[in-house]
Design an enzyme around this catalytic site. Structure first.
Site, short mmCIF file in Angstrom:
data_model
loop_
_atom_site.label_atom_id
_atom_site.label_comp_id
_atom_site.label_asym_id
_atom_site.label_seq_id
_atom_site.Cartn_x
_atom_site.Cartn_y
_atom_site.Cartn_z
N HIS A 88 4.07 -1.76 -3.61
CA HIS A 88 3.48 -2.98 -3.02
C HIS A 88 4.62 -3.89 -2.58
O HIS A 88 5.65 -3.98 -3.23
CB HIS A 88 2.62 -3.70 -4.07
CG HIS A 88 1.68 -4.69 -3.46
ND1 HIS A 88 2.07 -5.96 -3.13
CD2 HIS A 88 0.39 -4.57 -3.09
CE1 HIS A 88 1.04 -6.60 -2.59
NE2 HIS A 88 0.00 -5.78 -2.56
N ASP A 116 -5.36 0.19 -4.44
CA ASP A 116 -6.03 1.32 -3.78
C ASP A 116 -5.97 2.60 -4.58
O ASP A 116 -6.62 3.59 -4.21
CB ASP A 116 -5.37 1.55 -2.41
CG ASP A 116 -5.64 0.39 -1.47
OD1 ASP A 116 -4.67 -0.22 -0.99
OD2 ASP A 116 -6.82 0.07 -1.28
#
Ligand code: SDX
Length: 430
Positions: A308, A365
């Site tokens: 991320h 996700d």
């Protein structure tokens, strides 16, 4: 804005300037470089905006090192436990949790704006049977401006508010209709007697031949996933909404642009890509080779659902979703071998120095696709789920931008690397 500044000394060209420091309520301060080029002739260079704050915002705060996510100051863990998606949407848009009366009014308005224009069904039917639902959603949301000429005066706060309500209300209706047209089922109209998420599931799955028996676990799980996906600061799709909004484009065009940006596998498209990756890996015994491939730069393969830009610790949403995955599968009595693969992959990656050194952790996700699969959401609809939820955040940021006093049209500069000026050459002399 604080009255402090940082001195920038350019000894080479004997120039200097002071850069005011901009501070917020939480997080790192920023250097205001608005006058930098004018006073020093320099641009800043920051592809991907790794170190660039594009705006002030009061909506969402993320601490990537500590794995903190706040919506209007409320920790995501508390909202996940106590709130629901529609209440969270109200919070993101208005800045405060609603009273019971305020929530009932908001819910009534959203409920009574869920219908889409009948001719939008024809629009959806114009797509090939195998069109990706994100293409259908993006195009349909952009087309909303063709139906609502009455509220495109963005200087009118009531028209801005109504556009926000319409978007939150209609995106699920369009999303469900896109899915049903792709499987050849008749569109299901929104039922006003159902609450937001149950209404969406009814539009998705009820078939003409029998009433839909909905397990309350499914609606509760999807509502929680929507809360977790509702907003996330200045991510790529939200920044896209703001950039398009900075030109004065209508709100439907802005949200359609956000949907397009979310679609990419590096962003919201990752949830669909995670499931494909787990399916390709197939079994926990293949995890080590997948991790090795992800570490090999030449492979072009990345562990989808890992890493991320901001979180250099566990994504707090991933932690909640991981716990939820086990509960939902147990409640629905589902044994999904992909969950075993995901857990094995997570265990191996989190011990591997490549991932540890780069602070690559599972993101929102990584597990969400396994839950969506358990809820019978088709894989190609996973990113559509993300878009339904993120519409609340996109709308909140668009509304905030519309009333920001120093808002300017977004127009970055560049470092030019092309040819210096040269004269045209006639074709016979080339
Ligand atoms: C979302 O911004 C948001 O807030 C987004 C989001 C939201 O709610 O809006 O949180 C939602 O988009 C989550 C991210 C979903 N995407 C994926 O899961 C795709 C896989 N992950 C990545 O491609 C990547 O991690 C990003 C895009 C998420 C972040 O990329 P960055 O910050 O630009 O990091 P990078 O590409 O510069 O990577 C840093 C290093 C590189 O290695 P080195 O060059 O230092 O040797 O880490 C490596 C990368 O090769 N790396 C990975 C990796 N992610 C980064 N290596 C293997 N697998 C990965 N997944």
């Amino acid at each position: 804005m604080s009255d402090q500044s940082v001195q920038l000394i350019d000894g080479k060209n004997d120039r200097s300037t002071s850069l005011p420091i901009v501070t917020g309520t939480l997080g790192d301060p920023a250097l205001d470089i608005g006058r930098l080029n004018k006073e020093t002739g320099y641009f800043t260079y920051d592809p991907g905006f790794v170190s660039t704050a594009s705006t002030r915002s009061a909506i969402t705060y993320i601490d990537g090192d500590k794995g903190v996510l706040l919506y209007r100051g409320y920790p995501i863990e508390q909202l996940a436990k106590h709130s629901n998606f529609l209440e969270t949407s109200y919070l993101l848009i208005n800045g405060e949790l609603p009273s019971r009366t305020e929530f009932n009014q908001f819910e009534h308005e959203v409920t009574h704006h869920t219908m889409m224009h009948e001719s939008q069904k024809n629009f959806l039917n114009g797509f090939r049977y195998d069109a990706h639902p994100m293409a259908m959603l993006c195009a349909s949301v952009a087309s909303l401006s063709a139906f609502y000429h009455d509220n495109l005066d963005m200087d009118d706060p009531e028209q801005r508010r109504l556009a926000a309500i319409r978007l939150i209300a209609k995106v699920p209706t369009i999303a469900a209709a896109a899915y049903r047209s792709s499987v050849g089922w008749p569109v299901r109209y929104p039922r006003n007697n159902l609450e937001y998420v149950t209404r969406f599931l009814h539009m998705m799955f009820e078939v003409p031949s029998e009433p839909l028996e909905l397990n309350p676990t499914v609606a509760k799980a999807l509502d929680l996933l929507f809360i977790l996906h509702a907003d996330h600061e200045q991510n790529a799709s939200t920044s896209t909404v703001r950039l398009v909004g900075s030109t004065g484009a209508n709100p439907y065009a802005c949200i359609a642009a956000g949907i397009a940006a979310l679609w990419g596998p590096a962003h919201g498209g990752a949830n669909e890509a995670v499931l494909s990756m787990l399916t390709d890996i197939g079994d926990a015994k293949n995890v080590a080779s997948a991790v090795a491939k992800a570490k090999d730069k030449d492979s072009g393969f990345r562990l989808m659902g890992f890493g991320h830009r901001v979180y250099k610790n566990f994504d707090p949403r991933a932690t909640i979703i991981r716990e939820m995955t086990h509960k939902v599968l147990a409640d629905l009595n589902i044994k999904d071998p992909l969950l075993d693969v995901a857990m094995a992959l997570e265990e191996v990656a989190l011990k591997d120095s490549y991932f540890v050194e780069r602070k690559l952790y599972p993101n929102v996700d990584f597990y969400s696709g396994i839950i969506y699969k358990a809820l019978r959401i088709p894989t190609e609809m996973f990113t559509v789920m993300f878009a339904i939820a993120r519409t609340a955040g996109w709308v909140a940021h668009w509304l905030e931008q519309q009333v920001t006093p120093d808002a300017k049209i977004g127009r970055p500069r560049q470092v030019y690397t092309g040819s210096v000026q040269r004269d045209y050459i006639e074709v016979g002399k080339r």
